[in-house]
Design an enzyme around this catalytic site. Structure first.
Site, PDB file in Angstrom:
ATOM      1  N   GLY A 246      42.486  46.658  40.445  1.00 10.46           N
ATOM      2  CA  GLY A 246      42.120  45.343  40.938  1.00 10.46           C
ATOM      3  C   GLY A 246      43.241  44.763  41.784  1.00 10.46           C
ATOM      4  N   CYS A 247      42.984  43.583  42.334  1.00  8.65           N
ATOM      5  CA  CYS A 247      43.924  42.978  43.278  1.00  8.65           C
ATOM      6  C   CYS A 247      45.184  42.468  42.572  1.00  8.65           C
ATOM      7  CB  CYS A 247      43.223  41.868  44.054  1.00  8.65           C
ATOM      8  SG  CYS A 247      42.331  40.691  43.031  1.00  8.65           S
ATOM      9  N   TYR A 248      44.986  41.607  41.575  1.00  4.44           N
ATOM     10  CA  TYR A 248      46.151  41.087  40.841  1.00  4.44           C
ATOM     11  C   TYR A 248      46.911  42.230  40.172  1.00  4.44           C
ATOM     12  CZ  TYR A 248      44.159  36.342  41.086  1.00  4.44           C
ATOM     13  OH  TYR A 248      43.678  35.128  41.501  1.00  4.44           O
ATOM     14  N   THR A 249      46.176  43.240  39.805  1.00  2.00           N
ATOM     15  CA  THR A 249      46.757  44.332  39.022  1.00  2.00           C
ATOM     16  C   THR A 249      47.441  45.372  39.911  1.00  2.00           C
ATOM     17  OG1 THR A 249      44.619  45.416  39.065  1.00  2.00           O
ATOM     18  CG2 THR A 249      45.101  44.000  37.198  1.00  2.00           C
ATOM     19  N   THR A 250      47.328  45.167  41.215  1.00  2.00           N
ATOM     20  CA  THR A 250      48.127  45.978  42.131  1.00  2.00           C
ATOM     21  C   THR A 250      49.455  45.281  42.404  1.00  2.00           C
ATOM     22  OG1 THR A 250      46.257  47.049  43.193  1.00  2.00           O
ATOM     23  CG2 THR A 250      48.268  46.844  44.508  1.00  2.00           C
TER      24      THR A 250
END
Lengths: 344, 344, 344, 344
Positions: C147-151
């Protein structure tokens, strides 16, 4: 203290009425209604209002019963019955919708698709654009509050029309509106990522405000005026800029035009006529009832270009509705509406 | 009617004072000054104010002579002499700059690079954050009005600190501010195409508001508190959101924390404590003196997360200055500041 | 030429895949599907694509049949069957949704509410964050795209974690995302007038990306890591800034930390480590697959503050998916992704 | 590989050239110059470019010596000498400034205040609007690249003019531009808090692009055309929408007009003629070389309304300059410019 009620209070125009009336020294919101949010607090819909207005939305009848003046911000077609109800109950009725704006039933049918349910009711109504038709508003109880585009476009060009300084043929109103004009309901076209950093025209030469602008200009000129009206959508919350083009009649000087504007608007508190070289900017009228107007002259093409900036939710909706309320209740027209627009 | 004067009226904080004081029923702007625009009309700098305030900018001395209270919005270092002048003349002085905010001259020297020119003058000054230090403000004539970050960050966490519910070690203030905080002067970093659609931190762990936040939290806790303060720049005009993180002490429940906030802020008109599940939003406090606070609990990590939203130019500057004026002149603290934030 | 297909092509992540793959020299979009727009042209949904991609949306089966690699951008829960179908058909499958991201079924059930339909399928999947887990990706056919935040959150802090330079306790990820992260569907919260000029946190310490960030940091550290993750919504289209806070271990210098980042990211094309004094800005990575990282040191509090900026739709979704495709098809990882971010 | 050089590379048009040429398969930026940033890296000015272009800004002479084609993005008056230098050195010269755009020295003197330093040089130059004047561009070495407003305004109305379907009298170009058009230099008018949420006209009927639009329309019609041109400033980074109004000649149908546009632009890759009912939107052409055109018909007033949307920095500046380079170097005109505009 005038008891004010708002039908359709959770829409943007209704919510703006709540905000502005809060600061009004002679009126007070006593009841609000909403079909979608009946039984809920207005401040649940608009948390910005928390602790200042936590009224619960009731139904339309309660509003009529409780209040001296009923403001309605409803989809077109729904105001006529409510207006009748108010008239019977002896309440003032100020309609922010379109049902009573057009004098011609044919035009209403052509552009809105409905009919005048009660022609006598329509005959009682008056078009509430104070700077142009103040005298006809006084003493009335049923006000058709003008739309947003239809406030700033005529104000931009009225003095030139009234004084016969420009041709009534070929007038163009190129207008640009902030997004609140499209209302509270989410839609693809107002979804942030698709509107932000975008700009486009819409309903080109087919927007329902066209006949209303024409009605006003025809009334001012005594001729049947046709205008080209093109609205555009700006990626800002509030404001409309109308850039209006008209052909200057032979022999008319720019000085003469400016003079006509000064005479026409010199005593109008809510119209600020800008000096030469300035350009009206929606930034400078936000949250206020002002209409800033700048005049420009294309010598090479013989055209007058007049720019008018308003806050579409104030002078273009709720503010003007309160201005009308002030008039019909015999208050100073400015009451509650002397607001300094924020500089940023 | 209190005669109010503004030194540095053409900066953003000064201009916001003009806007807010216009609506104040017990005070009136009598004189404004500006070094850059002396002799020019304020409404030439801010056309939004035209016809409501067309005062001409004068010099600083005229402001002091004419007025009962002098608000100063000046670069740091310039307020000390002016404060002295006001004290001699018997005028109240409310400083929106940083010169009197820090009690420790060492801290002032470390972070601002100057010295206290007159230590007795500093001894007379009081830090004007009414919700936390109201009693010390009453009866004073020299007010150090807090900065923007330094208003919302402490308000977010104060009740937990005062009641010893969180550790005073490791507090983090992750703050996000609108662009007006950087002032009126154009710069590359506030040039529209480079700021719009951008977002970044700045002066990370080195911003001058750090010692001021620490001073407030130390005063509340009785311990020497160090915080990590990281400001970011938001592509919006107004508003600060402070997201403050603190470790909850063992055995403290979320209910107990909420209760402490309710007790602390229950009677505070300008603090709106949001219900569970709500998140403070700068959108809902714009143009108003409110500070909206929401509380969140990270059970897994044992942290309190408190979000506080203010309008940086109102509760973070001009509004709070007027609140302080109201206090020192014995008026109801809310006078002129009961403003409904626009819903859009 | 790799035949690429996109299931859920009319969502934002799907549409971004179409845009990026158009410029890919070794892959080509051969089929797209959409439940909502089946039978309609993609360029009717996104007129920006007109004349470059006027493909008609088909159904999911057609995409699987036609293509070598299937990208899925679907609501959670819907990818598992499709993944199985692809595996049977011998197609590569890159899931931009959450179904395969969490290794722990318990965590998946806790945060997403579903179960692993086919545990063996999950065992075949690999988490596609190349900069941290490149070696495990090669040769796989089922990729869980982060996911975005998790990148951006793990990339911000990874080198410090890997090298044991900061405590794994008390890590805070204060993240700010552009609106496209919320997808294409209009909602009150993304309605222009209510989001514009606003800013707030949401799903505080309860967002589904929390366990995914923790999984990555745990894997890097060998310990079970708990983080405090607070997302906020920015009024911009694209971009995430993660501001990550961690306590520096005793005796660790800032130089040592910077060195660890340089070693870790020195050969990573898509990570740009900024020099001292610079701050990562989402403005500088828009439309690109870059992750800009800046490092800051709060000496007074002993904290590392690392800011990471990505375009949430590129490095946080479609770009990274293509990066994964490049890896599993044996191409140079940068193929089609060497894009100069616009300066404005 | 064409060796390209950019004089004035740190301005917005120069920086956009750098971005676009990076993706060009047959050209490569070999040298850049900047008076303000000589000796500094371009990526210090535009960190977005870091690691992809870290060239150091040199001086103008180095650019001329090193390159086959010199692009100049300079304030008016400064290109003439540079052009002469390039011609002598046998280099192609593409001027993004105004020095060679006007054929009439009188018009140049009237609107820009200078003179033609070398009339023979001007005689060699050609106006580079490929869709309208492609044949004259081939084989030339000195290209006057059109301005932004002067690209989209004529493209909007050209087919109707060429085919004599509208009157050449009374044409109005109401244009709205993003802020990048005003360049990189900070100014009060582009300071974020004063432009954001604002909108206004500027240089009404007096903008220097007026004679350039008229020159193009006169050339197309064979008559001397005067237009009314009113630019406005939009609070977005990129894009121009031109809304052009013209009186339809008697007997001309809307079908005939649309047919003329289809014939004129049917083979033009960079012009996308939208279907009936669609409206050109700057959102859909951002970062690309497209010009989207929509046609509208005001039957009641007998007017054609044509909307044209471009990215002012691409089709309105750097993209068109590269299109011209492609033409004069005998490449496919689209080379390096087939870019999918982002959908959000």
């Amino acid at each position: 203290m005038i008891k004010a009620g708002i039908v359709g209070a959770t829409g943007y125009a209704g919510a703006e009425l709540v905000r502005l009336l809060y600061a009004h020294p002679e009126a007070e919101v006593r009841a609000v209604s909403s079909v979608s949010f009946e039984g809920q607090k207005l401040s649940d819909v608009y948390p910005a209002y928390s602790s200042l207005n936590d009224m619960v939305c009731e139904n339309q009848n309660t509003v009529v019963e409780t209040c001296d003046v009923v403001f309605a911000a409803l989809p077109h077609g729904l105001s006529q019955e409510l207006a009748a109800q108010c008239m019977v109950a002896g309440k003032a009725f100020i309609d922010l919708g379109a049902d009573f704006r057009l004098e011609s039933e044919d035009a209403y049918t052509e552009w809105y698709g409905g009919t005048f349910l009660d022609k006598e009711l329509h005959a009682q109504s008056v078009y509430g654009l104070p700077e142009l038709f103040r005298d006809t508003i006084k003493g009335k109880k049923l006000i058709a509050n003008p739309g947003c585009y239809t406030t700033c476009s005529p104000l931009a060009i009225a003095p030139a029309i009234i004084n016969g300084l420009v041709s009534t043929k070929g007038i163009i109103c190129d207008c640009k509106s902030g997004v609140t004009g499209a209302g509270r309901k989410p839609a693809q076209g107002s979804h942030f990522p698709e509107l932000n950093e975008g700009f486009h025209a819409y309903k080109v030469a087919s927007h329902r405000h066209t006949p209303e602008i024409e009605q006003t200009l025809s009334r001012l000129s005594g001729e049947r005026v046709t205008v080209t009206f093109v609205p555009h959508l700006l990626p800002v919350n509030r404001g409309i800029l109308a850039t209006v083009y008209a052909d200057i009649k032979d022999g008319v000087t720019f000085e003469k035009i400016r003079e006509a504007y000064e005479v026409c608007y010199g005593d109008e508190f809510f119209v600020r006529l800008l000096g030469d070289g300035k350009c009206a900017d929606i930034h400078n009228v936000r949250y206020s009832n002002f209409c800033d107007i700048s005049l420009h002259f294309d010598k090479r093409a013989g055209k007058l270009i007049a720019c008018a900036a308003i806050d579409n939710m104030v002078k273009g909706a709720a503010g003007q509705a309160i201005q009308n309320m002030n008039i019909i209740f015999g208050l100073d027209e400015k009451t509650g509406l002397v607001i300094v627009p924020p500089a940023f």
